[in-house]
Design a protein around this motif. Structure first.
Motif, PDB file in Angstrom:
ATOM      1  N   GLY A  34       0.795  -1.217   0.000  1.00  0.00           N
ATOM      2  CA  GLY A  34       0.000   0.000   0.000  1.00  0.00           C
ATOM      3  C   GLY A  34       0.828   1.269   0.000  1.00  0.00           C
ATOM      4  N   LYS A  35       2.146   1.154  -0.031  1.00  0.00           N
ATOM      5  CA  LYS A  35       2.995   2.328   0.034  1.00  0.00           C
ATOM      6  C   LYS A  35       2.919   3.095  -1.286  1.00  0.00           C
ATOM      7  CE  LYS A  35       7.724   3.779   0.849  1.00  0.00           C
ATOM      8  NZ  LYS A  35       9.100   3.305   1.117  1.00  0.00           N
ATOM      9  N   PRO A  36       2.494   4.397  -1.219  1.00  0.00           N
ATOM     10  CA  PRO A  36       2.396   5.192  -2.452  1.00  0.00           C
ATOM     11  C   PRO A  36       3.801   5.479  -3.014  1.00  0.00           C
ATOM     12  CG  PRO A  36       1.109   6.160  -0.676  1.00  0.00           C
ATOM     13  CD  PRO A  36       1.958   5.126  -0.041  1.00  0.00           C
ATOM     14  N   LEU A  37       3.887   5.348  -4.382  1.00  0.00           N
ATOM     15  CA  LEU A  37       5.161   5.656  -5.040  1.00  0.00           C
ATOM     16  C   LEU A  37       5.023   6.819  -6.005  1.00  0.00           C
ATOM     17  CD1 LEU A  37       6.439   2.051  -5.891  1.00  0.00           C
ATOM     18  CD2 LEU A  37       7.059   3.494  -3.945  1.00  0.00           C
ATOM     19  N   GLY A  38       3.835   7.298  -6.167  1.00  0.00           N
ATOM     20  CA  GLY A  38       3.640   8.423  -7.071  1.00  0.00           C
ATOM     21  C   GLY A  38       3.426   7.927  -8.504  1.00  0.00           C
ATOM     22  N   GLN A  39       2.755   8.801  -9.223  1.00  0.00           N
ATOM     23  CA  GLN A  39       2.425   8.428 -10.603  1.00  0.00           C
ATOM     24  C   GLN A  39       3.612   8.693 -11.530  1.00  0.00           C
ATOM     25  OE1 GLN A  39      -1.017  10.431 -12.155  1.00  0.00           O
ATOM     26  NE2 GLN A  39      -0.927   9.306 -14.117  1.00  0.00           N
ATOM     27  N   ILE A  40       3.895   7.700 -12.364  1.00  0.00           N
ATOM     28  CA  ILE A  40       4.935   7.835 -13.415  1.00  0.00           C
ATOM     29  C   ILE A  40       4.181   7.975 -14.726  1.00  0.00           C
ATOM     30  CG2 ILE A  40       6.905   6.763 -14.540  1.00  0.00           C
ATOM     31  CD1 ILE A  40       7.366   5.179 -11.969  1.00  0.00           C
ATOM     32  N   PRO A  41       4.179   9.140 -15.330  1.00  0.00           N
ATOM     33  CA  PRO A  41       3.317   9.371 -16.499  1.00  0.00           C
ATOM     34  C   PRO A  41       3.537   8.365 -17.638  1.00  0.00           C
ATOM     35  CG  PRO A  41       4.200  11.420 -15.685  1.00  0.00           C
ATOM     36  CD  PRO A  41       4.915  10.356 -14.933  1.00  0.00           C
ATOM     37  N   ALA A  42       4.777   8.015 -17.925  1.00  0.00           N
ATOM     38  CA  ALA A  42       5.054   7.145 -19.079  1.00  0.00           C
ATOM     39  C   ALA A  42       4.843   5.674 -18.783  1.00  0.00           C
ATOM     40  CB  ALA A  42       6.494   7.356 -19.548  1.00  0.00           C
ATOM     41  N   PHE A  43       4.626   5.330 -17.517  1.00  0.00           N
ATOM     42  CA  PHE A  43       4.561   3.911 -17.166  1.00  0.00           C
ATOM     43  C   PHE A  43       3.343   3.231 -17.763  1.00  0.00           C
ATOM     44  CE2 PHE A  43       3.045   0.503 -14.376  1.00  0.00           C
ATOM     45  CZ  PHE A  43       4.133  -0.347 -14.412  1.00  0.00           C
ATOM     46  N   MET A  44       2.188   3.833 -17.511  1.00  0.00           N
ATOM     47  CA  MET A  44       0.962   3.165 -17.923  1.00  0.00           C
ATOM     48  C   MET A  44       0.865   3.018 -19.438  1.00  0.00           C
ATOM     49  SD  MET A  44      -1.258   1.598 -16.350  1.00  0.00           S
ATOM     50  CE  MET A  44      -2.835   0.800 -16.613  1.00  0.00           C
ATOM     51  N   PRO A  45       1.171   4.060 -20.241  1.00  0.00           N
ATOM     52  CA  PRO A  45       1.144   3.837 -21.712  1.00  0.00           C
ATOM     53  C   PRO A  45       2.116   2.748 -22.154  1.00  0.00           C
ATOM     54  CG  PRO A  45       1.155   6.163 -21.212  1.00  0.00           C
ATOM     55  CD  PRO A  45       1.413   5.471 -19.915  1.00  0.00           C
ATOM     56  N   GLY A  46       3.319   2.807 -21.593  1.00  0.00           N
ATOM     57  CA  GLY A  46       4.296   1.787 -21.973  1.00  0.00           C
ATOM     58  C   GLY A  46       3.872   0.404 -21.565  1.00  0.00           C
ATOM     59  N   PHE A  47       3.320   0.308 -20.360  1.00  0.00           N
ATOM     60  CA  PHE A  47       2.884  -1.001 -19.863  1.00  0.00           C
ATOM     61  C   PHE A  47       1.804  -1.593 -20.762  1.00  0.00           C
ATOM     62  CE2 PHE A  47      -0.607  -2.899 -17.347  1.00  0.00           C
ATOM     63  CZ  PHE A  47      -0.032  -4.124 -17.084  1.00  0.00           C
ATOM     64  N   LEU A  48       0.746  -0.795 -21.009  1.00  0.00           N
ATOM     65  CA  LEU A  48      -0.363  -1.311 -21.796  1.00  0.00           C
ATOM     66  C   LEU A  48       0.054  -1.633 -23.248  1.00  0.00           C
ATOM     67  CD1 LEU A  48      -3.244   1.006 -20.500  1.00  0.00           C
ATOM     68  CD2 LEU A  48      -2.830  -1.395 -19.927  1.00  0.00           C
ATOM     69  N   ALA A  49       0.895  -0.748 -23.816  1.00  0.00           N
ATOM     70  CA  ALA A  49       1.350  -0.994 -25.190  1.00  0.00           C
ATOM     71  C   ALA A  49       2.164  -2.276 -25.261  1.00  0.00           C
ATOM     72  CB  ALA A  49       2.158   0.183 -25.691  1.00  0.00           C
ATOM     73  N   THR A  50       3.025  -2.453 -24.234  1.00  0.00           N
ATOM     74  CA  THR A  50       3.852  -3.668 -24.217  1.00  0.00           C
ATOM     75  C   THR A  50       2.999  -4.906 -24.099  1.00  0.00           C
ATOM     76  OG1 THR A  50       5.674  -2.427 -23.207  1.00  0.00           O
ATOM     77  CG2 THR A  50       5.727  -4.841 -23.046  1.00  0.00           C
ATOM     78  N   VAL A  51       2.019  -4.870 -23.171  1.00  0.00           N
ATOM     79  CA  VAL A  51       1.135  -6.030 -23.002  1.00  0.00           C
ATOM     80  C   VAL A  51       0.390  -6.331 -24.301  1.00  0.00           C
ATOM     81  CG1 VAL A  51      -0.914  -6.868 -21.830  1.00  0.00           C
ATOM     82  CG2 VAL A  51       0.880  -5.737 -20.522  1.00  0.00           C
ATOM     83  N   LEU A  52      -0.112  -5.231 -24.957  1.00  0.00           N
ATOM     84  CA  LEU A  52      -0.852  -5.427 -26.208  1.00  0.00           C
ATOM     85  C   LEU A  52       0.017  -6.086 -27.274  1.00  0.00           C
ATOM     86  CD1 LEU A  52      -3.392  -4.992 -27.906  1.00  0.00           C
ATOM     87  CD2 LEU A  52      -2.524  -2.695 -28.472  1.00  0.00           C
ATOM     88  N   VAL A  53       1.227  -5.562 -27.418  1.00  0.00           N
ATOM     89  CA  VAL A  53       2.120  -6.126 -28.456  1.00  0.00           C
ATOM     90  C   VAL A  53       2.445  -7.586 -28.150  1.00  0.00           C
ATOM     91  CG1 VAL A  53       4.428  -5.988 -29.440  1.00  0.00           C
ATOM     92  CG2 VAL A  53       3.082  -3.894 -29.108  1.00  0.00           C
ATOM     93  N   LEU A  54       2.782  -7.848 -26.850  1.00  0.00           N
ATOM     94  CA  LEU A  54       3.119  -9.219 -26.482  1.00  0.00           C
ATOM     95  C   LEU A  54       1.945 -10.165 -26.709  1.00  0.00           C
ATOM     96  CD1 LEU A  54       5.130  -8.616 -23.179  1.00  0.00           C
ATOM     97  CD2 LEU A  54       6.037  -9.136 -25.446  1.00  0.00           C
ATOM     98  N   ASP A  55       0.708  -9.666 -26.326  1.00  0.00           N
ATOM     99  CA  ASP A  55      -0.465 -10.520 -26.512  1.00  0.00           C
ATOM    100  C   ASP A  55      -0.740 -10.799 -27.992  1.00  0.00           C
ATOM    101  OD1 ASP A  55      -0.795 -10.692 -23.836  1.00  0.00           O
ATOM    102  OD2 ASP A  55      -2.419  -9.208 -23.706  1.00  0.00           O
ATOM    103  N   VAL A  56      -0.626  -9.785 -28.828  1.00  0.00           N
ATOM    104  CA  VAL A  56      -0.901  -9.965 -30.270  1.00  0.00           C
ATOM    105  C   VAL A  56       0.092 -10.945 -30.889  1.00  0.00           C
ATOM    106  CG1 VAL A  56      -0.917  -8.815 -32.491  1.00  0.00           C
ATOM    107  CG2 VAL A  56      -2.058  -7.753 -30.529  1.00  0.00           C
ATOM    108  N   ILE A  57       1.388 -10.746 -30.526  1.00  0.00           N
ATOM    109  CA  ILE A  57       2.401 -11.671 -31.075  1.00  0.00           C
ATOM    110  C   ILE A  57       2.135 -13.103 -30.625  1.00  0.00           C
ATOM    111  CG2 ILE A  57       4.843 -12.259 -31.065  1.00  0.00           C
ATOM    112  CD1 ILE A  57       5.447  -9.254 -30.827  1.00  0.00           C
ATOM    113  N   THR A  58       1.769 -13.238 -29.338  1.00  0.00           N
ATOM    114  CA  THR A  58       1.487 -14.572 -28.802  1.00  0.00           C
ATOM    115  C   THR A  58       0.319 -15.205 -29.529  1.00  0.00           C
ATOM    116  OG1 THR A  58       2.324 -13.896 -26.631  1.00  0.00           O
ATOM    117  CG2 THR A  58       0.926 -15.864 -26.727  1.00  0.00           C
ATOM    118  N   VAL A  59      -0.747 -14.391 -29.749  1.00  0.00           N
ATOM    119  CA  VAL A  59      -1.905 -14.919 -30.468  1.00  0.00           C
ATOM    120  C   VAL A  59      -1.527 -15.361 -31.884  1.00  0.00           C
ATOM    121  CG1 VAL A  59      -4.141 -14.287 -31.463  1.00  0.00           C
ATOM    122  CG2 VAL A  59      -3.581 -13.617 -29.127  1.00  0.00           C
TER     123      VAL A  59
END
Length: 803
Positions: free
Chosen positions: A21-46
């Motif tokens: 539960g310890k707050p680390l603060g928002q990293i603006p680039a994290f969420m776009p990079g995370f979701l884009a990476t997951v999407l690319v990995l999922d598409v390639i896997t499919v």
């Protein structure tokens, strides 16, 4: 490695959990990079999973691809509705709870579908799914269904958000954790249990399925940390995002690893295939060479004059060329598969051959070395001698025996003939000398030693001119003719002996030919004719004396013939006078028929007539012996016709018949031949028993260079011991009632002999019942006429029968 990774996830969760539960603060680039990476990995896997499935993979790959397709389909709207990513409130009319609800759908669907893919399936269902056809359509339909489901969830959490509970407030997931957390965790745990159970049931310890279990474990850790953190941008939340990346990455990494392994294997296999292809090419080239050699060998064996036969370990014939067909009489179809001993071996050798062949198969040691001569058997049973060369070859661990067979029967026969001929030459009475083309003596028999006095050692190698007297070139000339291919018939010559003396010899020279018909020398046969020449000289002297005697005898005979003719002529005039006065006395005397005077006059007339007949016979005999003999072709048919006309009155009175077959043309004096036939036919008509009609048959048959004319009658016949006497001058058999002088047949034989013919008498052949036939057969043989030997038919007028 998968087990270690699966164990590392709980350890990471446990390590982070106390500070989740310890707050680390928002990293603006994290969420776009995370979701884009997951999407690319999922598409390639499919894409990779579906590629394997479409290429023939199992149905579990399709279901596993649904998990990552679902993840990709949810990640996209999740990014769109996430606040602060694209807009402050998010897109698609999102509410604050839209992103948590999509996260819930993501983390429930992904592990659930992975668990479904790895769970134990009924065997029949799995087999049916694996057997589905048209897999492209199956993929398209399943992805369409997933897209519809994801679209429905997205619409529900955005446009239909008022129908869903609020699960986030002021950035806290406490409501989600409290109300839905156990269910989410429960779904993940159940999916994990199903996946583990399936993997264990199938015995999959490594590979894609174990990494898929790791993905479920990572999803479970992601859920636990997210729910425990109860808020965004905390240590637990960031750690959960990393586990989400891990869940998306491990299966892809496993696929890539498998692809890399497959690529390495494929490359190694390709290299192996390339190497094998090169080997195959080399083998193909070698096979073509072998095929060409084999075809060449087949042509050679087919054209070979020697028989070629091959047998296997069972003694059965496996090869049989055309020469074997010609040699043994069995066609290839008949011979192949038969045992050798039953096909070409004499029966007496079959057992010994079988035992020897069996010993060879056991020991591998050939029993025949080199070319040997053995007896063999033709299909018709005839035995022949063959020269046999055997070659055993080990093929595939089994022996094959190849045999080249040559018929030497004729060669052996020729060798025997040569030995016999050598014996004949050696023991011949003639001196036989062989020379080459230069006249050098190459062989010399014992008769040559005896004739010329040279031993073989002394003369072989010398020139044949040694055997001729000095300056005599006859032998050299005959030798040149023989070398030119001419046969020189025996000619008289003179030879020279070793002591210098000469010997009279008869020499014959013949060319000696080789197998190709070329002259390679000559053979000279010499015979000692010294005695023969002496005999010839004595015979010539005797012939000269005989010729002189014959000339003298001919002069005497000519003088005798002239004397006989003169005497006959001189005697004929007084007899004519006596006969005339006897006739005058008979006419003037007017004697009684039974008076002494009449009887005396009749006796004078009979004596005069008999004397005239004797004188006429003597004149005829003289003319037959001395008349010039000008031969010409005479048609015997015409002569017989004339004689028949002369005898017609006599035949009519006696009721006789004269019959003739086809008679020939002969070389004769026409007048003398008519005299002969008239006498012979007249005798046949005359000398018959009283009251018996005469029957005379003339026939002719060819006898080489002449014609035999046969005159058969039914007369009184001539005794066997008198058949030569009747041809003597003045000889008459004791017969009463038949007139004759004993000169006619002598005259006939004289005429026939002057024509180089023959005249003789035989009995008539027996009749059909075997009884002796009455009468005689007189045979007249005369040479052919130069105009041709063919007989012509008898004139009808001359052959009529008179009754």
């Amino acid at each position: 490695m998968p087990l270690v990774s699966a164990c590392a996830v709980p350890a990471l969760v446990a390590a982070v959990l106390h500070a989740a539960g310890k707050p680390l603060g928002q990293i603006p680039a994290f969420m776009p990079g995370f979701l884009a990476t997951v999407l690319v990995l999922d598409v390639i896997t499919v894409v990779l999973l579906l590629s394997q499935y479409v290429s023939g993979g199992r149905a579990r790959l399709l279901v596993l691809s649904w998990a990552y397709a679902w993840s990709a389909l949810i990640v996209v709207p999740h990014a769109l509705v996430f606040s602060g990513l694209f807009t402050a409130q998010g897109l698609l009319g999102a509410t604050p709870s839209s992103a948590p609800w999509l996260w819930t759908a993501w983390h429930v669907g992904l592990p659930a579908l992975i668990g479904l893919a790895l769970a134990p399936w009924p065997a029949r269902l799995e087999a049916a799914l694996d057997a589905l056809q048209h897999r492209g359509l199956v993929v398209l339909a399943s992805l369409t269904g997933l897209a519809v489901a994801a679209g429905g969830v997205t619409g529900l959490v955005t446009a239909g958000a008022r129908h869903l509970p609020v699960i986030i407030s002021n950035g806290s997931y406490a409501v989600l954790t409290d109300r839905f957390g156990p269910w989410i965790v429960g779904v993940n745990v159940v999916a994990l249990g199903a996946a583990v159970a399936g993997v264990l049931a199938r015995g999959s310890r490594r590979g894609l399925e174990t990494w898929a279990v790791v993905a479920v474990v990572a999803s479970c850790g992601d859920v636990v940390l997210t729910l425990w953190a109860t808020g965004r941008f905390t240590a637990g939340w960031y750690a959960a995002r990393l586990l989400a990346l891990a869940a998306a990455l491990v299966v892809l990494a496993s696929l890539l690893r498998e692809i890399t392994t497959l690529y390495s294997r494929l490359r190694a296999h390709a290299e192996t295939l390339a190497e094998q292809y090169e080997q195959l090419q080399a083998a193909h080239a070698l096979q073509e060479q072998l095929a060409a050699r084999e075809a060449e060998l087949r042509h050679v064996l087919a054209a070979s004059s020697d028989a070629f036969v091959a047998v296997d370990e069972d003694e059965r014939i496996i090869a049989w060329n055309p020469a074997a067909v010609r040699l043994f009489g069995w066609s290839a179809e008949q011979a192949l598969g038969r045992t050798l001993r039953a096909t070409i071996l004499p029966t007496r050798l079959a057992s010994a051959h079988h035992d020897g062949f069996a010993r060879f198969i056991r020991s591998g040691a050939p029993t025949l070395a080199g070319a040997v001569e053995v007896p063999a058997r033709h299909r018709d049973g005839a035995e022949l001698v063959v020269e046999l060369t055997v070659t055993p070859v080990l093929v595939g661990g089994r022996w094959r025996v190849y045999a080249a067979i040559r018929d030497v029967t004729e060669r052996r026969r020729l060798e025997q003939e040569l030995r016999s001929l050598a014996g004949i030459v050696s023991g011949a009475r003639d001196a036989i000398v062989s020379v080459d083309l230069e006249g050098t003596i190459t062989s010399w028999n014992r008769a040559a030693e005896q004739l010329y006095g040279y031993g073989a050692d002394a003369v072989v190698g010398a020139q044949v001119a040694t055997l001729a007297p000095a300056g005599d070139d006859q032998l050299a000339g005959w030798l040149q003719r023989a070398v030119a291919g001419e046969h020189v018939d025996p000619l008289d010559s003179t030879g020279r002996r070793r002591d210098g003396s000469t010997v009279e010899v008869s020499v014959a020279v013949s060319p000696v030919l080789d197998a190709a018909g070329e002259v390679v020398g000559a053979s000279i046969a010499s015979r000692d004719i010294t005695e023969r020449q002496a005999d010839r000289r004595r015979l010539a002297a005797a012939n000269a004396d005989l010729g002189a005697a014959n000339s003298a005898l001919q002069q005497v005979n000519a003088e005798l013939d002239r004397f006989t003719a003169s005497v006959a002529h001189d005697l004929k005039n007084p007899i004519t006078t006596v006969a005339g006065y006897a006739e005058l006395l008979h006419d003037l005397g007017d004697f009684d028929a039974d008076s002494v005077e009449a009887t005396a006059v009749a006796a004078i007339q009979r004596g005069a007539d008999r004397m005239r007949a004797l004188i006429d016979g003597l004149l005829a005999y003289a003319r037959a012996s001395s008349a010039p003999l000008a031969l010409e072709p005479v048609d015997v048919n015409q002569v017989v016709e004339e004689v028949a006309l002369d005898l017609a009155p006599l035949l009519e009175r006696s009721g006789g018949a004269l019959r003739a077959g086809a008679l020939p043309i002969v070389a004769a004096h026409p007048v003398l031949l008519r005299q002969v036939l008239a006498n012979l036919i007249g005798n046949a008509v005359k000398y018959v028993a009283p009251g018996v009609p005469p029957r005379v048959d003339l026939t002719a048959r060819p006898t080489g260079d002449g014609w035999a004319i046969e005159i058969a009658d039914n007369g009184i016949g001539i005794p066997a011991d008198a058949r030569d006497k009747v041809f003597r001058m003045f000889h008459r058999e004791p017969t009463s009632g038949y007139e004759g002088t004993g000169i006619g047949l002598a005259t006939c034989r004289r005429i026939v002999e002057r024509h180089a013919g023959r005249l003789w008498i035989d009995d008539r052949p027996a009749d059909e019942e075997g009884a002796p036939a009455q009468g005689s057969v007189l045979h007249l043989w005369l040479p052919l006429a130069s105009t041709g030997p063919e007989p012509v038919g008898p004139p009808a007028a001359a052959l009529r029968a008179s009754a």
